[in-house]
Design a protein around this motif. Structure first.
Motif, PDB file in Angstrom:
ATOM      1  N   LEU A  71       0.842  -1.197   0.000  1.00 42.46           N
ATOM      2  CA  LEU A  71       0.000   0.000   0.000  1.00 42.46           C
ATOM      3  C   LEU A  71       0.876   1.245   0.000  1.00 42.46           C
ATOM      4  CD1 LEU A  71      -2.558  -1.048   2.773  1.00 42.46           C
ATOM      5  CD2 LEU A  71      -2.972  -1.032   0.309  1.00 42.46           C
ATOM      6  N   PRO A  72       0.388   2.367  -0.563  1.00 42.27           N
ATOM      7  CA  PRO A  72       1.156   3.624  -0.484  1.00 42.27           C
ATOM      8  C   PRO A  72       1.212   4.125   0.956  1.00 42.27           C
ATOM      9  CG  PRO A  72      -1.015   4.007  -1.439  1.00 42.27           C
ATOM     10  CD  PRO A  72      -0.870   2.528  -1.317  1.00 42.27           C
ATOM     11  N   GLU A  73       2.010   5.171   1.184  1.00 44.07           N
ATOM     12  CA  GLU A  73       2.249   5.662   2.540  1.00 44.07           C
ATOM     13  C   GLU A  73       0.957   6.027   3.264  1.00 44.07           C
ATOM     14  OE1 GLU A  73       4.940   8.968   4.942  1.00 44.07           O
ATOM     15  OE2 GLU A  73       4.927   8.953   2.758  1.00 44.07           O
ATOM     16  N   MET A  74       0.073   6.768   2.619  1.00 40.98           N
ATOM     17  CA  MET A  74      -1.198   7.163   3.232  1.00 40.98           C
ATOM     18  C   MET A  74      -2.334   6.764   2.291  1.00 40.98           C
ATOM     19  SD  MET A  74      -0.410   8.567   6.147  1.00 40.98           S
ATOM     20  CE  MET A  74      -1.797   9.586   6.655  1.00 40.98           C
ATOM     21  N   PRO A  75      -2.706   5.486   2.257  1.00 42.48           N
ATOM     22  CA  PRO A  75      -3.710   5.044   1.290  1.00 42.48           C
ATOM     23  C   PRO A  75      -5.108   5.539   1.638  1.00 42.48           C
ATOM     24  CG  PRO A  75      -3.190   3.270   2.806  1.00 42.48           C
ATOM     25  CD  PRO A  75      -2.237   4.394   3.119  1.00 42.48           C
ATOM     26  N   SER A  76      -5.857   5.897   0.605  1.00 41.61           N
ATOM     27  CA  SER A  76      -7.270   6.226   0.818  1.00 41.61           C
ATOM     28  C   SER A  76      -8.017   4.915   1.033  1.00 41.61           C
ATOM     29  CB  SER A  76      -7.843   6.942  -0.404  1.00 41.61           C
ATOM     30  OG  SER A  76      -7.839   6.066  -1.520  1.00 41.61           O
ATOM     31  N   MET A  77      -9.243   5.010   1.531  1.00 40.22           N
ATOM     32  CA  MET A  77     -10.065   3.810   1.728  1.00 40.22           C
ATOM     33  C   MET A  77     -10.315   3.131   0.387  1.00 40.22           C
ATOM     34  SD  MET A  77     -10.941   2.521   4.521  1.00 40.22           S
ATOM     35  CE  MET A  77     -11.765   0.995   4.961  1.00 40.22           C
ATOM     36  N   GLU A  78     -10.459   3.937  -0.666  1.00 37.84           N
ATOM     37  CA  GLU A  78     -10.710   3.370  -1.996  1.00 37.84           C
ATOM     38  C   GLU A  78      -9.528   2.527  -2.468  1.00 37.84           C
ATOM     39  OE1 GLU A  78     -13.390   6.637  -1.253  1.00 37.84           O
ATOM     40  OE2 GLU A  78     -11.194   6.557  -1.184  1.00 37.84           O
ATOM     41  N   ILE A  79      -8.309   3.046  -2.262  1.00 32.99           N
ATOM     42  CA  ILE A  79      -7.108   2.299  -2.669  1.00 32.99           C
ATOM     43  C   ILE A  79      -6.971   1.025  -1.845  1.00 32.99           C
ATOM     44  CG2 ILE A  79      -4.570   2.345  -2.651  1.00 32.99           C
ATOM     45  CD1 ILE A  79      -4.747   5.304  -3.416  1.00 32.99           C
ATOM     46  N   TYR A  80      -7.183   1.149  -0.521  1.00 30.47           N
ATOM     47  CA  TYR A  80      -7.093  -0.017   0.351  1.00 30.47           C
ATOM     48  C   TYR A  80      -8.072  -1.110  -0.091  1.00 30.47           C
ATOM     49  CZ  TYR A  80      -7.775  -2.974   4.450  1.00 30.47           C
ATOM     50  OH  TYR A  80      -7.907  -4.060   5.278  1.00 30.47           O
TER      51      TYR A  80
END
Length: 238
Positions: A71-80
């Motif tokens: 996951l990226p450093e600060m993932p959005s809920m959508e990305i997660y």
């Protein structure tokens, strides 16, 4: 009897280790994969801050196939949710029907997990759900598990707390209001030995670091609420 093909959501901490232990003792389930989310920016376990190298050494000692979700450093809920969907879709195509977790009593989290899995026609399993957390941590130690605190909320703890190996004395001296298993996010751990491991995981303790994060915004936020919260981390070195 054919066993239920199950994957386990592995955090690297004590609750995961104990829940997996009980699941492996249950003859109904075949745990064939561990999945863990990784912060790809730092190459560390999400939330725990554990180095990826130690996670890999740990899952190799458990001797179950592991898969890392980056996951990226600060993932959005959508990305997660998109990353999780990709992983769950693969697991489903490989015949997995159940997903196991080390959660104990966070109702909202359980409901979220069950709803997300139901969309994929998968079932959730919670081996230590609703167990008394003081009893659980004592059982964990009595079984021979060993674990060290890798991060802790600065609301309850200072830097001396991280890097502590949990024992019976630790449990008896926790601040008032702190769950014995840290189930409300007060602290997280790295489990490095126990009955599910073929060997202990060697490491040394490194520097301790303090980081601040933005509090999630909710509809009932008041102007008095703190915008940030702090976490102490203890780096563990392979």
């Amino acid at each position: 009897m054919q066993k239920i093909k199950t994957y386990f959501n592995w955090s690297s901490g004590k609750d995961s280790a104990l829940a997996l232990y009980y699941l492996l003792q249950d003859g109904r389930y075949a745990v064939d994969e561990l999945i863990t989310t990784i912060n790809s920016h730092y190459n560390r376990v999400s939330m725990h801050g554990l180095r990826k190298e130690l996670l890999i050494a740990q899952t190799e000692a458990v001797n179950i196939t592991s898969n890392l979700i980056e996951l990226p450093e600060m993932p959005s809920m959508e990305i997660y949710e998109q990353k999780m969907l990709e992983t769950v879709s693969r697991l489903k195509s490989e015949g997995f029907t159940h997903s196991a977790f080390g959660d104990i009593f966070l109702e909202d989290l359980r409901t979220y997990r069950e709803e997300q899995l139901a969309k994929q026609k998968l079932k959730a399993v919670f081996p230590i759900w609703k167990r008394n957390t003081k009893e659980l941590i004592n059982e964990f130690l009595d079984l021979g598990f060993k674990t060290i605190v890798v991060c802790a909320n600065s609301k309850y703890f200072n830097e001396d707390f991280v890097g502590t190996i949990i024992d019976k004395n630790f449990i008896d001296n926790l601040p008032k209001g702190v769950d014995p298993c840290g189930e409300n996010g007060e602290f997280h751990t790295f489990c490095f030995d126990g009955p599910i491991f073929k060997n202990p995981i060697p490491f040394t303790t490194g520097e301790k670091v303090y980081r601040e994060y933005d509090n999630p915004k909710t509809e009932d936020d008041s102007i008095c609420k703190n915008d940030k919260y702090g976490i102490w981390y203890c780096d563990l070195i392979p």
